[in-house]
Motif scaffolding. Structure first.
Motif, PDB file in Angstrom:
ATOM      1  N   PHE A  22      13.914 -14.190 -12.841  1.00  0.00           N
ATOM      2  CA  PHE A  22      15.426 -13.804 -12.973  1.00  0.00           C
ATOM      3  C   PHE A  22      15.267 -12.373 -12.707  1.00  0.00           C
ATOM      4  CE2 PHE A  22      18.007 -11.208 -15.408  1.00  0.00           C
ATOM      5  CZ  PHE A  22      19.825 -12.025 -15.678  1.00  0.00           C
ATOM      6  N   VAL A  23      16.483 -11.916 -11.821  1.00  0.00           N
ATOM      7  CA  VAL A  23      16.302 -10.092 -10.845  1.00  0.00           C
ATOM      8  C   VAL A  23      17.564  -9.696 -11.500  1.00  0.00           C
ATOM      9  CG1 VAL A  23      16.277  -8.136  -9.110  1.00  0.00           C
ATOM     10  CG2 VAL A  23      15.241 -10.828  -9.169  1.00  0.00           C
ATOM     11  N   TYR A  24      17.118  -8.431 -12.289  1.00  0.00           N
ATOM     12  CA  TYR A  24      18.299  -7.688 -12.882  1.00  0.00           C
ATOM     13  C   TYR A  24      18.819  -6.576 -12.287  1.00  0.00           C
ATOM     14  CZ  TYR A  24      21.572  -4.984 -15.822  1.00  0.00           C
ATOM     15  OH  TYR A  24      22.739  -3.790 -16.097  1.00  0.00           O
ATOM     16  N   ILE A  25      19.666  -6.730 -11.786  1.00  0.00           N
ATOM     17  CA  ILE A  25      20.228  -4.797 -10.818  1.00  0.00           C
ATOM     18  C   ILE A  25      21.392  -4.604 -11.426  1.00  0.00           C
ATOM     19  CG2 ILE A  25      20.800  -4.813  -8.986  1.00  0.00           C
ATOM     20  CD1 ILE A  25      19.516  -6.789  -7.224  1.00  0.00           C
ATOM     21  N   PRO A  26      21.518  -3.429 -12.338  1.00  0.00           N
ATOM     22  CA  PRO A  26      22.684  -2.811 -13.049  1.00  0.00           C
ATOM     23  C   PRO A  26      23.854  -2.620 -11.923  1.00  0.00           C
ATOM     24  CG  PRO A  26      20.640  -1.480 -12.605  1.00  0.00           C
ATOM     25  CD  PRO A  26      19.895  -3.196 -12.108  1.00  0.00           C
ATOM     26  N   ARG A  27      24.739  -2.602 -12.127  1.00  0.00           N
ATOM     27  CA  ARG A  27      26.250  -2.354 -11.417  1.00  0.00           C
ATOM     28  C   ARG A  27      25.758  -1.293 -11.210  1.00  0.00           C
ATOM     29  NH1 ARG A  27      31.455  -5.378 -13.494  1.00  0.00           N
ATOM     30  NH2 ARG A  27      29.811  -6.812 -13.543  1.00  0.00           N
ATOM     31  N   ARG A  28      27.056  -0.381 -10.778  1.00  0.00           N
ATOM     32  CA  ARG A  28      27.200   1.248 -10.139  1.00  0.00           C
ATOM     33  C   ARG A  28      28.536   1.380 -10.594  1.00  0.00           C
ATOM     34  NH1 ARG A  28      25.279   3.143  -4.152  1.00  0.00           N
ATOM     35  NH2 ARG A  28      22.888   2.657  -4.607  1.00  0.00           N
ATOM     36  N   GLN A  29      28.692   1.963 -11.730  1.00  0.00           N
ATOM     37  CA  GLN A  29      29.479   2.695 -12.388  1.00  0.00           C
ATOM     38  C   GLN A  29      30.981   3.850 -11.078  1.00  0.00           C
ATOM     39  OE1 GLN A  29      29.371   4.890 -16.164  1.00  0.00           O
ATOM     40  NE2 GLN A  29      28.968   3.867 -16.963  1.00  0.00           N
ATOM     41  N   HIS A  32      35.657   6.761 -10.967  1.00  0.00           N
ATOM     42  CA  HIS A  32      36.730   7.670 -11.998  1.00  0.00           C
ATOM     43  C   HIS A  32      36.195   6.596 -13.229  1.00  0.00           C
ATOM     44  CE1 HIS A  32      37.710   2.735 -11.114  1.00  0.00           C
ATOM     45  NE2 HIS A  32      38.090   3.311 -12.647  1.00  0.00           N
ATOM     46  N   VAL A  33      35.074   5.992 -13.534  1.00  0.00           N
ATOM     47  CA  VAL A  33      34.605   5.971 -15.242  1.00  0.00           C
ATOM     48  C   VAL A  33      33.686   6.838 -16.134  1.00  0.00           C
ATOM     49  CG1 VAL A  33      33.451   4.136 -16.172  1.00  0.00           C
ATOM     50  CG2 VAL A  33      35.575   4.125 -14.470  1.00  0.00           C
ATOM     51  N   GLN A  34      34.160   7.570 -16.542  1.00  0.00           N
ATOM     52  CA  GLN A  34      33.015   8.144 -17.591  1.00  0.00           C
ATOM     53  C   GLN A  34      32.842   7.998 -18.971  1.00  0.00           C
ATOM     54  OE1 GLN A  34      34.895  12.644 -17.325  1.00  0.00           O
ATOM     55  NE2 GLN A  34      35.197  12.197 -15.197  1.00  0.00           N
ATOM     56  N   ARG A  35      31.413   8.326 -19.711  1.00  0.00           N
ATOM     57  CA  ARG A  35      31.182   7.308 -20.575  1.00  0.00           C
ATOM     58  C   ARG A  35      31.691   8.506 -21.336  1.00  0.00           C
ATOM     59  NH1 ARG A  35      25.043   5.621 -19.634  1.00  0.00           N
ATOM     60  NH2 ARG A  35      25.730   3.917 -18.080  1.00  0.00           N
ATOM     61  N   LEU A  36      31.821   7.623 -22.384  1.00  0.00           N
ATOM     62  CA  LEU A  36      32.170   8.923 -24.107  1.00  0.00           C
ATOM     63  C   LEU A  36      30.798  10.102 -24.399  1.00  0.00           C
ATOM     64  CD1 LEU A  36      33.606   6.320 -26.369  1.00  0.00           C
ATOM     65  CD2 LEU A  36      34.510   8.176 -25.201  1.00  0.00           C
ATOM     66  N   ARG A  37      31.418  11.363 -24.899  1.00  0.00           N
ATOM     67  CA  ARG A  37      30.384  11.543 -25.239  1.00  0.00           C
ATOM     68  C   ARG A  37      30.351  12.122 -26.910  1.00  0.00           C
ATOM     69  NH1 ARG A  37      32.584  17.576 -23.020  1.00  0.00           N
ATOM     70  NH2 ARG A  37      34.396  16.598 -23.969  1.00  0.00           N
ATOM     71  N   ARG A  38      28.500  12.427 -27.067  1.00  0.00           N
ATOM     72  CA  ARG A  38      28.310  12.602 -28.085  1.00  0.00           C
ATOM     73  C   ARG A  38      28.486  13.571 -28.713  1.00  0.00           C
ATOM     74  NH1 ARG A  38      22.960  10.303 -29.888  1.00  0.00           N
ATOM     75  NH2 ARG A  38      23.275  11.507 -31.608  1.00  0.00           N
ATOM     76  N   ALA A  39      29.459  12.982 -30.186  1.00  0.00           N
ATOM     77  CA  ALA A  39      29.862  14.043 -31.397  1.00  0.00           C
ATOM     78  C   ALA A  39      28.827  14.777 -32.039  1.00  0.00           C
ATOM     79  CB  ALA A  39      31.222  13.734 -31.544  1.00  0.00           C
ATOM     80  N   THR A  40      27.685  16.089 -32.211  1.00  0.00           N
ATOM     81  CA  THR A  40      26.996  16.429 -31.673  1.00  0.00           C
ATOM     82  C   THR A  40      28.176  17.508 -33.282  1.00  0.00           C
ATOM     83  OG1 THR A  40      26.815  17.881 -31.434  1.00  0.00           O
ATOM     84  CG2 THR A  40      25.521  15.627 -31.146  1.00  0.00           C
ATOM     85  N   ALA A  41      27.550  18.095 -33.797  1.00  0.00           N
ATOM     86  CA  ALA A  41      28.093  19.546 -35.182  1.00  0.00           C
ATOM     87  C   ALA A  41      27.904  19.912 -34.413  1.00  0.00           C
ATOM     88  CB  ALA A  41      26.665  19.609 -36.291  1.00  0.00           C
ATOM     89  N   PRO A  42      27.430  20.681 -33.193  1.00  0.00           N
ATOM     90  CA  PRO A  42      27.210  22.312 -32.665  1.00  0.00           C
ATOM     91  C   PRO A  42      28.827  22.361 -31.700  1.00  0.00           C
ATOM     92  CG  PRO A  42      25.312  21.456 -32.708  1.00  0.00           C
ATOM     93  CD  PRO A  42      25.821  20.300 -33.318  1.00  0.00           C
TER      94      PRO A  42
END
Length: 174
Positions: A22-29, A32-42
């Motif tokens: 079984f070979v896994y090849i990740p799909r390219r994003q 135009h699709v952007q990931r959510l950003r982390r909401a850190t305190a600073p």
């Protein structure tokens, strides 16, 4: 890996060996699709200032609870997204909590002002049925009724009561 009996298939052990992979090849994003950003305190703290400026420019009242929610919401948005104030249930709930908190703070301030006042409203009954509210000097009323010149339950009636140590002649409002 499976090994089939060579007698059944007329194959040798090497010929009867099968490898399954079984070979896994990740799909390219997509770009135009952007990931959510982390909401850190600073990061949230940095986003509050543009939010305050937006509120001031648009004459909006944003309390501390709603401000934190909106800053977190805008920090998690993809990069390049403009500042937004959603009208979802969470935002409305945060605004309602801010209103309730402000109302409770006003009530607490009013209660403190009332407790520090020398004059308090007292309801009296005149001529067997007519009730009237008058403001009385509490210190003089305590003296007339031979009551102590301090609060009996300064921490509430459900706490362990310890009488405050007062110097002679000290006066404390009710």
């Amino acid at each position: 890996m499976q090994n089939y009996a060579s007698a059944k298939l007329n194959k040798t052990a090497t010929e009867g060996t099968i490898f399954e992979l079984f070979v896994y090849i990740p799909r390219r994003q997509a770009p135009h699709v952007q990931r959510l950003r982390r909401a850190t305190a600073p990061v949230i703290q940095r986003k509050r200032e543009p939010l305050r400026q937006h509120a001031a420019a648009n004459n909006l009242q944003i309390g501390p609870i709603a401000e934190h929610h909106l800053a977190t919401f805008n920090v998690r948005a993809p990069k390049g997204t403009e500042l937004a104030i959603p009208t979802d249930a969470t935002t409305r709930q945060a605004q309602a909590l801010d209103r309730d908190q402000a109302r409770l703070q006003n009530e607490d301030a009013q209660a403190l002002a009332d407790s520090n006042s020398v004059y308090r409203p007292v309801e009296i009954e005149l001529f067997g049925g007519t009730k009237a509210m008058i403001c009385m000097n509490i210190v003089l009323l305590r003296q007339a009724l031979s009551l102590p010149n301090h609060k009996s339950f300064h921490q509430g009636i459900y706490n362990e009561y310890t009488h405050p140590v007062l110097p002679d002649g000290a006066d404390m409002l009710m």
